[in-house]
Motif scaffolding. Sequence first.
Motif: not given
Length: 316
Positions: A84-88, A104-113, A121-126, A155-162
């Motif tokens: 969820s959290n970008t960079g983590e 590409a910053q932040a992350g987390g989920d959408g909410t109605t509060n 909505a959910k958000f995930k980095n990959a 250790f080869m990066p094949y996809l970095l969503s950022t």
Amino acid sequence: MSCLLTPPTRRVRSAVAAVLFSGAASAFALNTATITSSVLSVDCLEYRVVGICYWLHCTWTSCSVRTSVKVRHYIPDAVVSSYSNTGENPWTDVRAMSPPNDSAQAGGDGTTNHDNENNLAKFKNADVIGHPGGYVLSQFASRTGYACEGAGTAFMPYLLSTLDTLAWRNNIPEKYYPEARTPGMREIGSRAGANLWGNVYPRGGFLHQSDDYMSAAVVAQRAGDIVTRSNQAHVYQSLLADAKDGYWPAGALKESDASTGKWQELTPTLANTCAVFPHSDTREQAEQGDYAWALWRPYACCERKGQIFLGSVDFP
């Protein structure tokens, strides 16, 4: 490396048992040592003798036909992190590969509060990064017989969503694809089976799903889907090997199809088995929304025994 098949030694079995018992542990810091040791899984390896290869071997004076055993087994090509959290990235040793950036910053989920409602909505980095356990896996598999080579490089990066912001965070252009606009097309699970986890397309970081584990699994499947194909509308490197005489590499990953690839959970629980999504196994929710799986893919090969490959015959 010998093509003669021998049963696993007691030492190998003991090593496997030690790793598998440790796999019952719950959430932990995922590091390279843990990931490397996780390859000692007989269930994920699924080693089989599947046929015979024929080679034409020639010397200065004569030619003869020689044979070698054709084997098939799975290889952990990559570690796919979905978090969820970008960079983590939960794989702590590679976090520096995908830090937040201007697009590409932040992350987390959408909410109605509203506390009594599910997130909208959910958000995930990959991140898809080459599995570091290749050498250990090769030694482990060779105790059973001849071992194949995978497509992944440690250790080869094949996809970095950022680095894939336009496609990953805006679903451009895939939100216009038929797969993204047609209900029932390229989905993980089904409504009829009451096990629909989510849609593969558009292959980005957002989806509507109240279960965090399922959300992460769908996003991991999307990332694996991208890197196991060529010429996709994403910023990535293909995780594909070229076929050659006596070597049949894995192809495109397909959801719910173990013959194209399967997943070994690494965190929040280290599993000693592999499965496809959806599955009915117990699913532990990660406290920080970070998950990781090893992507195992099937390869077949036979030891070269001559200058010319004449073909192969598979057992029924």
